[in-house]
Structure formats: C-alpha cells, structure tokens
Design an enzyme around this catalytic site. Structure first.
Site, PDB file in Angstrom:
ATOM      1  N   GLU A 292     -51.240   8.686  -5.330  1.00 27.43           N
ATOM      2  CA  GLU A 292     -52.614   8.873  -5.819  1.00 27.43           C
ATOM      3  C   GLU A 292     -52.948  10.327  -6.111  1.00 27.43           C
ATOM      4  O   GLU A 292     -53.796  10.623  -6.941  1.00 27.43           O
ATOM      5  CB  GLU A 292     -53.623   8.289  -4.832  1.00 27.43           C
TER       6      GLU A 292
ATOM      7  N   PHE B  22     -59.756  -2.575   8.337  1.00 26.32           N
ATOM      8  CA  PHE B  22     -58.454  -2.201   7.795  1.00 26.32           C
ATOM      9  C   PHE B  22     -58.623  -1.358   6.533  1.00 26.32           C
ATOM     10  O   PHE B  22     -59.355  -1.735   5.628  1.00 26.32           O
ATOM     11  CB  PHE B  22     -57.630  -3.464   7.492  1.00 26.32           C
ATOM     12  N   GLN B  23     -57.964  -0.230   6.472  1.00 29.80           N
ATOM     13  CA  GLN B  23     -58.020   0.712   5.350  1.00 29.80           C
ATOM     14  C   GLN B  23     -59.432   1.192   5.048  1.00 29.80           C
ATOM     15  O   GLN B  23     -59.794   1.388   3.904  1.00 29.80           O
ATOM     16  CB  GLN B  23     -57.361   0.113   4.105  1.00 29.80           C
TER      17      GLN B  23
ATOM     18  N   LYS C 238     -65.526  -3.735  -1.732  1.00 30.77           N
ATOM     19  CA  LYS C 238     -64.805  -4.820  -2.404  1.00 30.77           C
ATOM     20  C   LYS C 238     -65.723  -5.976  -2.821  1.00 30.77           C
ATOM     21  O   LYS C 238     -65.592  -6.528  -3.906  1.00 30.77           O
ATOM     22  CB  LYS C 238     -63.690  -5.341  -1.489  1.00 30.77           C
TER      23      LYS C 238
ATOM     24  N   MET D 155     -43.307  33.176  -3.736  1.00 29.76           N
ATOM     25  CA  MET D 155     -44.511  33.967  -3.548  1.00 29.76           C
ATOM     26  C   MET D 155     -44.735  34.280  -2.067  1.00 29.76           C
ATOM     27  O   MET D 155     -45.173  35.367  -1.700  1.00 29.76           O
ATOM     28  CB  MET D 155     -45.723  33.238  -4.141  1.00 29.76           C
TER      29      MET D 155
HETATM   30  C1  LIG Z   1     -49.920  22.538  -1.297  1.00 26.39           C
HETATM   31  C2  LIG Z   1     -49.634  23.981  -1.055  1.00 26.39           C
HETATM   32  N1  LIG Z   1     -49.004  24.363   0.084  1.00 26.39           N
HETATM   33  C3  LIG Z   1     -48.734  25.667   0.305  1.00 26.39           C
HETATM   34  C4  LIG Z   1     -49.104  26.632  -0.600  1.00 26.39           C
HETATM   35  C5  LIG Z   1     -48.811  28.107  -0.330  1.00 26.39           C
HETATM   36  N2  LIG Z   1     -47.858  28.654  -1.334  1.00 26.39           N
HETATM   37  C6  LIG Z   1     -48.294  29.367  -2.387  1.00 26.39           C
HETATM   38  S1  LIG Z   1     -47.038  29.799  -3.412  1.00 26.39           S
HETATM   39  C7  LIG Z   1     -45.899  29.058  -2.437  1.00 26.39           C
HETATM   40  C8  LIG Z   1     -44.446  29.066  -2.826  1.00 26.39           C
HETATM   41  C9  LIG Z   1     -44.160  28.219  -3.999  1.00 26.39           C
HETATM   42  O1  LIG Z   1     -42.762  28.099  -4.166  1.00 26.39           O
HETATM   43  P1  LIG Z   1     -42.158  27.676  -5.546  1.00 26.39           P
HETATM   44  O2  LIG Z   1     -42.848  26.484  -6.072  1.00 26.39           O
HETATM   45  O3  LIG Z   1     -40.680  27.580  -5.433  1.00 26.39           O
HETATM   46  O4  LIG Z   1     -42.598  28.881  -6.503  1.00 26.39           O
HETATM   47  P2  LIG Z   1     -42.080  30.393  -6.532  1.00 26.39           P
HETATM   48  O5  LIG Z   1     -43.108  31.226  -5.869  1.00 26.39           O
HETATM   49  O6  LIG Z   1     -40.760  30.440  -5.824  1.00 26.39           O
HETATM   50  O7  LIG Z   1     -41.964  30.693  -7.986  1.00 26.39           O
HETATM   51  C10 LIG Z   1     -46.506  28.482  -1.315  1.00 26.39           C
HETATM   52  C11 LIG Z   1     -45.791  27.784  -0.254  1.00 26.39           C
HETATM   53  C12 LIG Z   1     -49.779  26.186  -1.750  1.00 26.39           C
HETATM   54  N3  LIG Z   1     -50.228  27.031  -2.682  1.00 26.39           N
HETATM   55  N4  LIG Z   1     -50.009  24.874  -1.967  1.00 26.39           N
END
Ligand SMILES: Cc1ncc(C[n+]2csc(CCOP(=O)(O)OP(=O)(O)O)c2C)c(N)n1
Ligand SMILES: [Mg+2]
Lengths: 163, 587
Positions: free
Chosen positions: B55, B117-118, B167, B493
């Site tokens: 979803e 439920f749900q 529902k 990042m």
């Molecule tokens: C759902 C979620 N969890 C954690 C983060 C924190 N976060 C920001 S950038 C990042 C790394 C992303 O890794 P990747 O997709 O491999 O991109 P890269 O920076 O390596 O290009 C994380 C964990 C986020 N933005 N969103």
C-alpha cells in the site's frame, strides 16, 4: 504572555481533536479550553487560553484558521472583553468552620449547591483570579475537590462574532 | 435530489462518484473492509486500477502521477494494516503539498471502537498528515464527501485528503438515490487566490528598486502551474532565479538567468547570491531549514517579499517584510503588470547598470565554483564511474526530456544538481519528508500518466530495496521504467555525514556483502537487467537502456563509494555563504 482565543467552528465529529492535535503537533500549549454548541446547532464555540509571544500567536491563529472545520478565530486578548469561569468546589465544613465557609461564599457571591453534615459543595463563577482567590480562602477549611471549567470569553460591545 | 436519481448501494455510489469526478486511475490493494467497493468497481466501473504490491507504493504511485500530470488520483486501501501501510505515502504527499484522495476501508460502524479485526483509527492516525479527513456515517453521504474531498485536495495549498469508509456503508443490500453535486461550498474554507493590491504595489516598488535581487521559488510554482508567469517576470527584470529542490523545472535550467538549486546541497552561485542579496522575492517556497541554514544569519541584507497561497507559510521561520497571500500565477501576473507599469515611468528606480554589475558578480561566482561551468569532480582512477557522471550521461541520452523520479540520498542530490530540468513537473522527488522507497512507485505513477514518455528512476541500492516488490507491478502493467541504480554499496548519504562529523565511523551504513544481484533480480521479475562497472561502458550502456522502449531496464551502475555531495552548507551556525566545496575546500 497569556492569550485568550475564541473560535467558531463546525460542530462536527473530529473537529475538536483537530484543534487539540494542532497544539500538541506544533508544540504550542493549551492552558484552558471550553467548548459547546451555540444557539445554531451546527456550530460550536470554543474558548482557549494559551501563551506565547506575538510571533507564536500569529502562527497559532493562522494554523487554526487553516483547519477546515474552523470558521473564524478571534484573539480576545486584543479587545476589551469579558472572561468568566465556573467552579464547583467541595470543601470540609464542620463545627465552627461551617459558618465561616458560608460567610466566605456570600462575600464571593457564590452559592452552596449541596449540603452535607460536614461538607459543602459550592458553585462560584467569575474571573479566573477570583476563583483562585476563593480557593486560597478555602484552603484552611480543607478542600476536598475542585472542578473548574476553564474560561469562556466574549468581546464587549454590540458587534457580534459569528458566521 | 430529484425523483429520477438512480438508486444505488454505497459501494456503487462510490464507484460512480469517482467516475463523475473524472478520476482516471486508482492505485489500490484489496482487503476485507473494501470488498464491497472492489465488487462495485468490478461490476460498474471503467476506471483503470493499478494493483500495487504494497500500500505504501499505492500512495507514492498516486503521488508521482499527480506531480507529473497535475491530475488528482485515488488511492484505495483496506482497513488496519492496509491503511497504516499507506501512512508513509500520505505523510510524503502532505509535506510536499501534493493532492490525492485516499479511500481507506474501516470496520463496520457498529463495531468501531471494539478493537475489531483489522481496526485502526485511521482518521486519528492520519490527522497530523492530511489536509482534511472524513469518516462516512451513512451511505448517502458518499457522493458529497467525494466531491468535497477532491475540492479540498486540489484547491488552495493542495494536500492529501482521507475518506474513511466503514464496511456497512458500502454494503450492496441498501440502496439510496444517487446524486453527484455539481459544485461545492464549504463555509469554513475560502482559500485566497489573489494577492492584496496594496501588497503587490509595495512589492513591485521594492522589486524595481533592487540592486542585488534574487527570485527564489519552490514547489508552489510547480503545483500552482505558474512557471510561465515566473519566466515572464524574471525576463522583464533580468533578475537571477534559483529554485528549491521542490521547485526545479519551474525556471528553465539551461537559461542564463538560472542559478541552479539553492540550499544544503545547492549551487555555490545560488547560495552566495542569496546571502548577498538586497532583495529576495520568494514565491511558493517555505524557507525550509535545508535552505536557510542558520535562520539568524539568513540573508542579512535582504528585504524579503514572500508570496504564498498558504498564510501559515509566511513568516513561519523567516520574517517577511512584504507578505502576499495568493496563488502563484495570480501574484506573478499582477507583479509583472505593476513592474511594467513602473518601468514605463520616467523616474523609475530600475537600473539595468546595477543589475549588470550584479550579474558580473554572479558570473564570477559561477566561474569560481559553479557545477555547470566546469566539472568540479575528480576521478580517483580513469575507469571508476562517479555518480555525477551517471546523471550527466542520463541527461545527454534523454536530451533533458525525461521524467526523473528519485529516492533519497546522495544519488538524489546528484540528480537534482546534474540533470538540468527545463520544464516543470519533470523532477519528482520526496523533498519534505525525504522518503526512501519513493522513487520506483512514483515512477510507476508517472508512467501511468504518460505511457510513451521516458521515465527514469534515479535511485540507490539502499532506497530501491525499500519498495523493490513493485518490480512485479511494472511487469503486470508493462511499465517500461528505466531504473538507474547508482550503486555505491552503502547508505551513501549517511556515510557521508559519518565521514564528515563522526570521524569516519561507518555505523550501520554499509552492507556490500549482502547486496542482491540486481540483474538477476530484475530478470526474475521479467525485466531486463544491466550491470555497468567501467566509465568507458557507461555512455553506450545508457543509450542501450533507453533504446529499449517497451521494457523496464534495471541499470545497476557501480560507482565510486568514496564520493561526497558538494557543495554542502556548513552547520550548525553557518550562513548560506558557508559551504564545503570539496573534501578539502570551503568557501
Ligand atoms: C525511509 C527512510 N529511512 C531512512 C532514511 C535516512 N537516510 C537518508 S539517505 C539514506 C541513505 C540512502 O542510501 P541509498 O539509497 O543507497 O542512496 P545513496 O545515499 O547511497 O546514494 C538514509 C538511510 C530516509 N531518508 N528514509
Ligand atoms: Mg547507496
């Protein structure tokens, strides 16, 4: 600084929780809050008191206005206005104390609304500071319970705040 | 209601109302509480439905669809886990002011509150992340609620609206007369569309008198379809324009007057121009903390004109000297008219010489450190691919015409910096919430809106795994998305911050040994996979990828894991002119 806001809003399920939720979500605090339907069943009137500087209050007002259920927001603090609060207070009233408590109720223009051999239930309306003063006055007699409604407010003058 | 109103069940009314509203696609996933609705859709409806695999993806797909097309889609999910799975996508849309209508099933009215439920209190769960929400109390309310939901979602400052549907209100047994309202009025909701005349005049006076002006615009200009008006005003004045991460494409990136993105990873020239400006015209932007850096040090010499359709955005973080509440198109048009009027007068304060001097300064900044002026990255070895080069290759091969969705991380910033968007609604990313997992489902939504367009999802090996199951949805609906996986074998990042602020301790940000074989994975879903490891193969591979018009291609591109995103604003306590420009330089 303490502020008193008056809101006119739809009398809809969920409307109040949106107002309250907004305050917690944005880190504003609510000191008192009263709400009830008006003469028009579809509309509720809410008075709340909060605190904050001009900037915070401007945001609060704008954010409240943005809620879909809120029709109007008025900052009563900026107008000459009337604020009243109602209190029900249960105090110990035994022996010599009984007459003393009764006298005090009269001075504050309250009313004794329930009488037991050793307890009075007193009703008192007025400004919040008057209610505070009465609580202070009763502290010696022995306060058993306090229920305050929070402030309801309205602006002075003939101009009406409505939809 | 008239006597010839057709009799229908709640479920049928819902299906019909969606059609009468002109809904062109539903992204959804069935379950117990919405079975009546799904049956009504099956029997009575011709609206295409996309069956996602989670979803969350339904909400992101709807989000991508509307960002690209401007049309409002519908999300349909069941109660409980279906509804809570949709929450991240609703929050993502809310933060970026994206309109959508989410229909969530609910347990029957008579058991609400009994932990049936749900059962989840969806109205409660979603309250802080929706523009508004409704719960159906009676079937007969459905058409009116649908009408209101679309009106609220799309007008004023747009946002997601939830309708929670018990529902029993969609049960086939009971029938009511159906009537779809032509228009809607909500007495407590009257969004301002036209800026106040006096404020427009004040703003125009300041605009023409400015000596070091910057026009700074955000997502509001994209959502408000005001790109044309923005260009006209900027051209009339010959003023520099910068866009936020959300606003890219509002002003053509290849135009000389464009300074690039501003903010945390914004362009040197954009951040410098902001810091030294004497006047800032902000339109449809919200002075986000990723833009301003330390608020107290933000644009110390600038007078600020701030136009936004939402009054709460104005003076929220940075005080506006001239606030204007109004829709971007209208405000920009009115400003242009007034500016032209002023420029027609003999004693007009406008000085093209002063603006030329400002441009000389800006061009010097550009020359010194502008990302588009000369390559600012340096390879450690000839054949290692840098992430910037991937985006540049993508830009060249797609001739700047692709729809580009993105996830969150370094790859997102590189995409925003190096793909030059000349048109609005082409750059689609989760700016406000920063939701990893957004990119692929958003690309599905874009491709649903534009079946023949090039849609690229620039992602990272971390983000793509957050909604990788959607590869199946792409198979199901033949969505020929091009996935550009910038694989640095790390949560890049996060790792960059750890390098810069935590002594290079990579706590839980690497996982090289457990990465899947993305080529095989793509193939398992029936797609085409490619792995690119050498710079010398990149251009050819990219061309090859986009020549496959009818296939989803998953490009797994191995890049230098050491690369950082620059510029980067120095925090805490920095201003907008304080930037790291590389691992060794700062401004
Ligand atoms: C759902 C979620 N969890 C954690 C983060 C924190 N976060 C920001 S950038 C990042 C790394 C992303 O890794 P990747 O997709 O491999 O991109 P890269 O920076 O390596 O290009 C994380 C964990 C986020 N933005 N969103
Ligand atoms: Mg990565």
């Amino acid at each position: 600084m303490k502020r008193t806001l008056s809101l006119i809003m739809e009398n809809e399920p969920g409307a109040l929780s949106r107002v309250v939720g907004l305050f917690s979500q944005r880190g504003y605090n609510i000191e008192t809050l009263t709400v009830a339907p008006t003469e028009d069943e579809t509309i509720s009137r809410l008075t709340l008191t909060t605190s904050g500087d001009d900037r915070v209050l401007e945001q609060i007002t704008k954010q409240l206005n943005k809620l879909i259920d809120v029709i109007k927001v008025l900052d009563l603090t900026e107008k000459t206005h009337i604020e009243r609060e109602l209190m029900l207070i249960k105090v110990r009233a035994e022996g010599e104390q009984r007459a003393e408590v009764k006298r005090c109720v009269d001075i504050f223009r309250g009313a004794i609304v329930d009488v037991l051999p050793d307890v009075y239930v007193i009703q008192l309306a007025g400004s919040s500071s008057k209610l505070d003063a009465f609580i202070e006055a009763m502290s010696e007699a022995g306060i058993l319970e306090v229920a305050r409604t929070g402030i309801a407010g309205i602006a002075r003058g003939a101009k009406a705040f409505r939809v | 209601m008239s006597s010839d109103d057709e009799l229908m069940s709640g479920g049928e009314m819902l299906a019909r109302a969606l059609r009468d509203e002109g809904v062109e696609v539903i992204f959804g996933y069935p379950g117990g509480a919405v079975l009546h609705i799904y049956d009504a859709l099956f029997r009575t409806n011709d609206i295409p439905h996309v069956l996602v695999r989670h979803e969350q993806a339904a909400t992101h797909a709807a989000d991508g669809y509307t960002r690209a097309s401007g049309k409002i889609p519908v999300v349909l999910v069941t109660s409980g886990p279906g509804a809570t799975n949709a929450i991240t996508g609703i929050a993502t849309a809310y933060m970026d002011s994206i309109p959508m209508v989410v229909l969530s099933g609910q347990v029957p009215t008579n058991v609400i509150g009994e932990d049936a439920f749900q059962e989840t209190d969806m109205v409660g769960c979603s309250r802080p992340i929706v523009k508004h929400s409704f719960q159906v109390r009676h079937a007969s309310e459905i058409p009116g609620m649908v009408k209101k939901a679309f009106y609220l979602a799309g007008s004023g400052r747009p946002g997601p609206v939830v309708i929670d549907i018990p529902k029993n209100t969609t049960a086939p047994g009971e029938q009511y007369p159906y009537h779809y309202p032509k228009d809607v009025r909500i007495r407590s909701y009257n969004p301002t569309t036209r800026g106040h005349g006096k404020q427009i005049k004040k703003a125009a006076d300041l605009l023409v008198a400015a000596r070091r002006p910057v026009i700074y615009t955000g997502g509001g200009v994209i959502q408000g379809n005001a790109s044309e008006q923005l260009i006209a005003l900027a051209k009339e004045l010959n003023y520099p324009v910068t866009n936020t991460l959300m606003g890219l494409g509002a002003y053509p990136a290849t135009d000389r007057q464009f300074l690039g993105m501003l903010g945390m990873h914004g362009f040197y020239e954009a951040n410098m121009a902001m810091h030294h400006a004497d006047l800032i015209l902000a339109v449809g932007a919200r002075f986000d903390d990723r833009v301003t850096n330390t608020v107290a040090k933000f644009c110390p010499e600038a007078t600020i004109i701030h136009a936004d359709v939402d009054p709460t955005s104005i003076s929220k973080t940075v005080n506006a000297d001239v606030p204007i509440v109004g829709a971007a198109t209208q405000v920009l048009e009115d400003l242009l008219k007034q500016v032209r009027h002023l420029k027609g007068k003999k004693d007009c304060a406008y000085s093209s010489e002063a603006i030329d001097r400002w441009w000389t300064q800006i061009d010097a900044w550009r020359e010194a450190h502008g990302l588009w002026h000369a390559p600012r990255y340096q390879s450690r070895s000839d054949d290692i691919i840098l992430p910037q080069q991937v985006v540049e290759a993508l830009y060249r091969v797609t001739k700047g015409e692709a729809y580009v969705t993105s996830d969150v991380g370094q790859h997102q910033m590189f995409a925003a910096q190096y793909y030059r968007f000349d048109k609005p609604r082409r750059w689609i990313n989760s700016g406000g919430l920063g939701t990893m997992g957004f990119g692929l489902p958003a690309a599905m939504g874009v491709q649903m809106a534009f079946r023949d367009a090039h849609v690229a999802c620039v992602t990272g090996e971390g983000s793509i795994q957050m909604n990788i199951q959607e590869l199946a949805t792409c198979t199901h609906y033949n969505l020929p998305i091009k996935i550009i996986n910038i694989n640095n074998e790390a949560l890049g990042m996060v790792k960059q911050w750890q390098d810069m602020q935590y002594g290079g301790r990579h706590s839980e940000s690497t996982y090289a040994d457990s990465l899947p074989d993305f080529v095989k994975l793509a193939e398992a879903y029936g797609h085409h996979g490619m792995r690119v490891e050498k710079l010398s193969d990149l251009e050819y591979a990219m061309t090859e990828c986009f020549s496959q018009r009818d296939k989803l291609v998953f490009m797994d591109i191995v890049v230098d894991p050491e690369e950082h995103v620059y510029p980067m604003l120095i925090a805490p306590n920095g201003s907008m002119r304080d930037m790291y420009l590389s691992k060794t330089e700062r401004s």
